[in-house]
Design an enzyme around this catalytic site. Sequence first.
Site, PDB file in Angstrom:
ATOM      1  N   LYS A  23      32.792  40.037  30.818  1.00  0.00           N
ATOM      2  CA  LYS A  23      32.083  41.104  31.549  1.00  0.00           C
ATOM      3  C   LYS A  23      32.922  42.389  31.515  1.00  0.00           C
ATOM      4  CE  LYS A  23      32.436  41.313  36.229  1.00  0.00           C
ATOM      5  NZ  LYS A  23      32.882  42.599  36.774  1.00  0.00           N
ATOM      6  N   ASN A  24      34.221  42.258  31.809  1.00  0.00           N
ATOM      7  CA  ASN A  24      35.051  43.453  31.990  1.00  0.00           C
ATOM      8  C   ASN A  24      35.519  44.076  30.682  1.00  0.00           C
ATOM      9  OD1 ASN A  24      34.621  43.140  34.657  1.00  0.00           O
ATOM     10  ND2 ASN A  24      36.625  42.274  35.128  1.00  0.00           N
ATOM     11  N   CYS A 118      31.700  45.609  44.181  1.00  0.00           N
ATOM     12  CA  CYS A 118      32.226  44.625  45.141  1.00  0.00           C
ATOM     13  C   CYS A 118      32.982  45.340  46.261  1.00  0.00           C
ATOM     14  CB  CYS A 118      33.190  43.686  44.423  1.00  0.00           C
ATOM     15  SG  CYS A 118      32.348  42.348  43.594  1.00  0.00           S
ATOM     16  N   ARG A 123      37.434  51.868  46.530  1.00  0.00           N
ATOM     17  CA  ARG A 123      37.482  51.871  45.065  1.00  0.00           C
ATOM     18  C   ARG A 123      37.590  53.326  44.588  1.00  0.00           C
ATOM     19  NH1 ARG A 123      35.457  46.928  43.190  1.00  0.00           N
ATOM     20  NH2 ARG A 123      36.560  47.289  41.251  1.00  0.00           N
ATOM     21  N   ASP A 306      41.380  38.553  40.116  1.00  0.00           N
ATOM     22  CA  ASP A 306      40.021  37.995  40.070  1.00  0.00           C
ATOM     23  C   ASP A 306      40.025  36.476  40.121  1.00  0.00           C
ATOM     24  OD1 ASP A 306      38.748  40.530  37.787  1.00  0.00           O
ATOM     25  OD2 ASP A 306      39.057  40.521  39.950  1.00  0.00           O
ATOM     26  N   ILE A 328      46.668  43.772  44.814  1.00  0.00           N
ATOM     27  CA  ILE A 328      45.793  44.740  44.149  1.00  0.00           C
ATOM     28  C   ILE A 328      44.716  45.281  45.083  1.00  0.00           C
ATOM     29  CG2 ILE A 328      44.271  45.150  42.167  1.00  0.00           C
ATOM     30  CD1 ILE A 328      46.953  44.320  41.121  1.00  0.00           C
ATOM     31  N   ARG A 398      26.383  38.363  38.888  1.00  0.00           N
ATOM     32  CA  ARG A 398      26.981  39.571  38.310  1.00  0.00           C
ATOM     33  C   ARG A 398      28.075  39.213  37.316  1.00  0.00           C
ATOM     34  NH1 ARG A 398      29.326  43.767  42.191  1.00  0.00           N
ATOM     35  NH2 ARG A 398      29.900  44.533  40.119  1.00  0.00           N
TER      36      ARG A 398
END
Length: 425
Positions: A23-24, A118, A123, A306, A328, A398
């Site tokens: 995804k990233n 999220c 962010r 993650d 993080i 997602r």
Amino acid sequence: MGDRLIIKGGHRLEGKIEVSGAKNACLPLMAASILSSEPVELERVPDISDVRIMVKILEGMGVTVEYDRQGHMFIDSTTLNNTRAPEDLVVRMNASFDVMGPLLARHGCGEVSLPGGCKLGPRPVNLHIDAFKAMGAEVIKEGGFVKAKTPRLKGTRILFPKVSVGATKNSMMAATLAEGVTTLENCAREPEIIDLAKFLVSMGAKIEGIGTQTLRIEGVSKLHGTKYAVVSDRIEAGTYLLAGAITEGDIFLEKIDLNIIETFVLQLRQAGQEVIEENGGLRVIGHRPIKPLEISTAPYPGFPTDLHPPMAALLSLCEGISIIDETIFDGRYMYVMELGRLGADILVNGRTARICGVPKFIGAPVDAPDIRAGGALVLAGLAAEGETTIRGVRYIDRGYQHIEERLRSLGADIVRVTEPLTPLP
Ligand code: EPZ
């Protein structure tokens, strides 16, 4: 319509699955297609809702996108006819802001709303904006939007004050068409950034230092089309390795290289789980006891933030006390309350979770608050005694494609039901 997953736990998972495209990595590759003067083709695009949001954002700017559920995507950004990203979509996904760098570099202007996604805490995109300004762009924040413009970006030296995946991606993309040379220092080195750099190079970009903390990009006048296969998703892979571990199962993951998930695998081995590198993939064999760990998340190649919630699900059943230090994201601990409903004993103090191992999870109704907390709840449900109902599946969708089909193919008892919308009082 809301969906929920219903899992009857206690089944050992066995068999093999192919790891999806990341995804990233896929999301920035899609954004980077804006830079190209010709169409690009992507392979191994995951069938997840974040990809569908990025498709809609590109189409909202006039870009032509064709794709199927087998992972093929064709993107023609020569039809782009407006540089304002649709606000209602951008607020749903942090990666939406990846389009700003390409818009500035290729079209000299862009309007993108401050991103959402999220709820992992604030962010901000200040590091992205500072980099664009350093390259000569005029950038303002107005009405929830970031508005930027420039006659042409100019190469310069940028030293990031902190490691940021997003800022590294956006700056690298912007620099590919800037005038002159851009040097980016203190860059993030995630495999998804390496994949983006390789994609840009396949389009004719000139990038040196790929995989290191210093990138040197010599601007070119234009980029051409390409065909590129997305790197495998190390976060999905880690989640399925944990599924094998937590169910004392035996799962083979195809198409995942140990070298992009090594820190995580080393920790999993230290927790008493068997992970074997074979045939271009990774095999996990779960064991008991689960040994306690002390983990601190960090930018790549450190332990990935993650995989913090999924790993916490496994460590909730450890023999003793485990510690996870989150460095993080402030809001990474949304999973704690929900795992607690299944019987986990986790105390959070500041950015540190103290996980006191319990003998088992007991199934219960829970709510997924974000993508990776959702992954953790699925893992706990697979191991729990009895039935677990997970609401908020839209978050899980997602980041994890076809999750119930893939888990069922490994022997899980899991079904998806569409939850009728309960009318508000
Ligand atoms: C990317 O987010 C990933 N998302 C995240 O994955 C991942 O957790 C994160 O990198 C860290 O690895 C995508 O790639 C789409 P950052 P990103 O910029 O780019 C602060 C998932 O579940 N920061 O490295 O947002 C920021 O607040 C998602 O797949 C600034 O202060 O991560 C955070 O504390 C969740 N200013 C830290 O840096 C900025 O301008 C790391 O953020 C940018 C970031």
